[in-house]
Write a protein that holds these residues in place. Structure first.
Motif, short mmCIF file in Angstrom:
data_model
loop_
_atom_site.label_atom_id
_atom_site.label_comp_id
_atom_site.label_asym_id
_atom_site.label_seq_id
_atom_site.Cartn_x
_atom_site.Cartn_y
_atom_site.Cartn_z
N SER A 183 0.82 -1.20 0.00
CA SER A 183 0.00 0.00 0.00
C SER A 183 0.86 1.26 0.00
CB SER A 183 -0.92 -0.02 1.22
OG SER A 183 -1.45 1.20 1.49
N ALA A 184 1.90 1.28 0.83
CA ALA A 184 2.77 2.45 0.92
C ALA A 184 3.53 2.66 -0.39
CB ALA A 184 3.75 2.28 2.07
N ILE A 185 3.97 1.56 -0.99
CA ILE A 185 4.71 1.67 -2.26
C ILE A 185 3.79 2.21 -3.35
CG2 ILE A 185 5.98 0.40 -4.02
CD1 ILE A 185 6.75 -1.63 -1.83
N ALA A 186 2.59 1.63 -3.45
CA ALA A 186 1.63 2.06 -4.48
C ALA A 186 1.26 3.52 -4.30
CB ALA A 186 0.39 1.18 -4.43
N GLN A 187 1.06 3.92 -3.06
CA GLN A 187 0.70 5.32 -2.80
C GLN A 187 1.82 6.26 -3.22
OE1 GLN A 187 -0.54 6.04 1.24
NE2 GLN A 187 -0.82 8.23 0.93
N ASP A 188 3.06 5.86 -2.93
CA ASP A 188 4.20 6.70 -3.30
C ASP A 188 4.32 6.82 -4.81
OD1 ASP A 188 6.86 7.97 -2.22
OD2 ASP A 188 7.47 6.69 -3.89
N LEU A 189 3.99 5.74 -5.52
CA LEU A 189 4.09 5.74 -6.98
C LEU A 189 2.87 6.38 -7.66
CD1 LEU A 189 6.49 3.93 -6.32
CD2 LEU A 189 5.70 2.34 -8.08
N GLY A 190 1.80 6.55 -6.88
CA GLY A 190 0.61 7.18 -7.42
C GLY A 190 -0.24 6.27 -8.29
N ILE A 191 -0.21 4.96 -8.01
CA ILE A 191 -1.06 4.01 -8.74
C ILE A 191 -1.78 3.12 -7.74
CG2 ILE A 191 0.40 4.00 -10.80
CD1 ILE A 191 1.52 1.31 -9.90
N SER A 192 -2.73 2.33 -8.23
CA SER A 192 -3.48 1.47 -7.31
C SER A 192 -2.62 0.28 -6.88
CB SER A 192 -4.75 0.96 -7.99
OG SER A 192 -4.43 0.00 -8.97
N GLU A 193 -2.92 -0.19 -5.68
CA GLU A 193 -2.22 -1.35 -5.14
C GLU A 193 -2.39 -2.56 -6.04
OE1 GLU A 193 -2.47 -4.06 -1.09
OE2 GLU A 193 -3.03 -1.94 -1.00
N GLY A 194 -3.61 -2.77 -6.52
CA GLY A 194 -3.89 -3.93 -7.37
C GLY A 194 -3.13 -3.88 -8.68
N HIS A 195 -3.07 -2.72 -9.29
CA HIS A 195 -2.36 -2.58 -10.57
C HIS A 195 -0.87 -2.80 -10.39
CE1 HIS A 195 -1.43 -1.30 -14.60
NE2 HIS A 195 -0.67 -0.31 -14.15
N LEU A 196 -0.31 -2.25 -9.32
CA LEU A 196 1.12 -2.41 -9.05
C LEU A 196 1.45 -3.89 -8.81
CD1 LEU A 196 3.96 -1.37 -8.51
CD2 LEU A 196 3.28 -0.93 -6.15
N SER A 197 0.64 -4.56 -7.98
CA SER A 197 0.89 -5.97 -7.67
C SER A 197 0.84 -6.83 -8.92
CB SER A 197 -0.13 -6.47 -6.65
OG SER A 197 -0.01 -5.77 -5.43
N HIS A 198 -0.17 -6.59 -9.75
CA HIS A 198 -0.34 -7.37 -10.98
C HIS A 198 0.84 -7.14 -11.94
CE1 HIS A 198 -2.24 -9.24 -14.45
NE2 HIS A 198 -1.95 -8.14 -15.15
N THR A 199 1.20 -5.88 -12.12
CA THR A 199 2.28 -5.55 -13.06
C THR A 199 3.62 -6.10 -12.59
OG1 THR A 199 1.11 -3.51 -13.64
CG2 THR A 199 3.43 -3.65 -14.27
N PHE A 200 3.90 -5.96 -11.30
CA PHE A 200 5.17 -6.43 -10.75
C PHE A 200 5.30 -7.94 -10.91
CE2 PHE A 200 8.51 -7.36 -7.76
CZ PHE A 200 9.31 -6.23 -7.77
N LYS A 201 4.24 -8.67 -10.59
CA LYS A 201 4.27 -10.13 -10.70
C LYS A 201 4.42 -10.55 -12.16
CE LYS A 201 3.62 -14.34 -8.93
NZ LYS A 201 3.77 -15.18 -10.13
N LYS A 202 3.74 -9.88 -13.04
CA LYS A 202 3.78 -10.22 -14.47
C LYS A 202 5.18 -10.02 -15.04
CE LYS A 202 1.68 -8.97 -18.91
NZ LYS A 202 0.70 -8.08 -19.59
N GLU A 203 5.85 -8.96 -14.63
CA GLU A 203 7.14 -8.62 -15.23
C GLU A 203 8.33 -9.29 -14.54
OE1 GLU A 203 7.85 -4.51 -15.94
OE2 GLU A 203 5.83 -4.11 -16.67
N THR A 204 8.16 -9.72 -13.30
CA THR A 204 9.31 -10.27 -12.56
C THR A 204 9.14 -11.70 -12.11
OG1 THR A 204 8.52 -9.62 -10.35
CG2 THR A 204 9.70 -7.95 -11.63
N ASP A 205 7.91 -12.22 -12.14
CA ASP A 205 7.59 -13.54 -11.58
C ASP A 205 7.67 -13.57 -10.06
OD1 ASP A 205 6.96 -14.80 -13.97
OD2 ASP A 205 9.05 -15.37 -14.35
N TYR A 206 7.80 -12.41 -9.44
CA TYR A 206 7.81 -12.31 -7.98
C TYR A 206 6.67 -11.41 -7.53
CZ TYR A 206 12.54 -14.23 -7.92
OH TYR A 206 13.63 -15.04 -8.07
N THR A 207 6.09 -11.76 -6.39
CA THR A 207 5.20 -10.79 -5.77
C THR A 207 6.08 -9.71 -5.15
OG1 THR A 207 5.19 -11.82 -3.57
CG2 THR A 207 3.58 -12.64 -5.20
N LEU A 208 5.50 -8.57 -4.87
CA LEU A 208 6.27 -7.50 -4.23
C LEU A 208 6.83 -7.93 -2.88
CD1 LEU A 208 4.23 -4.28 -5.04
CD2 LEU A 208 6.72 -4.49 -5.23
#
Length: 253
Positions: free
Chosen positions: A164-189
């Protein structure tokens, strides 16, 4: 299998190391011998050993100068030092150059085998951690994933860090950040954060003067038991075990 080079000017000791140790049982093979540091440097170029077992005081070129030259060449071969008790300060210099362990002469039956076994355990932990580490190529990542990785690098010491803190700092939704990070890295945040913290802990634990609970706090864990369990899950060894087999051991004075 570790390829071993034995460097010792006293032939009886050198041959004893080569012939008396059950190297196969340690998943090692002796690929060469040398009587001094100069011979050892030539052997390293020819044989490319993964472990050097060397005396410190030798004619022509001592073990410390040999190790210094290897490091200057960028060679990170593992090194176990053999030294007399009155040369302990000398051995400390070798440890600062990245020797992984040292044995006081005369060492007893089983001491060398124990040192090699400890090294193999350390290598296994490093390999396991490396395979689990987010060793990600930054060039193929999107802006938000890169910014999330940078955020973790800057804030991993904060025990309250959250998606939540990371997403807020980046200015995007938590769900979008989690999905994108997992898709591009194969790791959850959270997995990425955990492995990042563990690797930072490994760096700190190589200095045996630092307490495990201090390391835990420095990488964002309030609970040392949870930190130890997490560290072992990632590396296969506990923080104490990793520290005991690290190259900065100074506790045998």
């Amino acid at each position: 299998m570790l390829k071993v080079l034995v460097v010792e000017d006293e032939e009886m000791i050198r041959k004893g190391i080569v012939l008396a140790v059950d190297w196969a049982a340690l998943d090692c093979v002796v690929v060469g011998e040398a009587a001094n540091g100069a011979e050892a440097l030539e052997a390293v170029d020819r044989l490319n050993p993964s472990l050097i077992i060397t005396d410190l005081k030798m004619p022509q070129m001592d073990g410390l100068e040999m190790l210094r030259r290897l490091r200057e060449q960028g060679n990170n071969v593992y090194v176990i030092i053999l030294t007399a008790y009155d040369s302990f300060t000398y051995a400390q210099s070798a440890l600062r150059l990245g020797a992984v362990d040292f044995l006081l002469k005369p060492f007893h039956d089983g001491d060398l085998e124990q040192a090699v076994t400890a090294l193999r355990k350390r290598i296994g932990g490093e390999e396991k951690a490396d395979s689990a580490l987010p060793g990600l190529k930054r060039g193929d990542k999107s802006k938000y994933v890169l910014e999330a990785m940078d955020y973790i690098g800057a804030h991993y010491q904060d025990p309250n860090i959250s998606i939540s803190a990371i997403a807020q700092d980046l200015g995007i939704s938590e769900g979008h950040l989690s999905h994108t990070f997992k898709k591009e890295t194969d790791y959850t945040l959270l997995n990425y954060l955990t492995r990042y913290r563990v690797h930072k802990a490994m760096e700190l634990l190589r200095d045996c003067r630092v307490k495990v609970y201090e390391v835990a706090a420095q990488v964002g864990y309030r609970d040392i038991t949870y930190f130890s369990a997490t560290f072992k899950k990632v590396t296969g060894v506990t923080p104490s075990e990793y520290q005991d087999t690290s190259g900065q051991r100074r506790g045998k004075e």
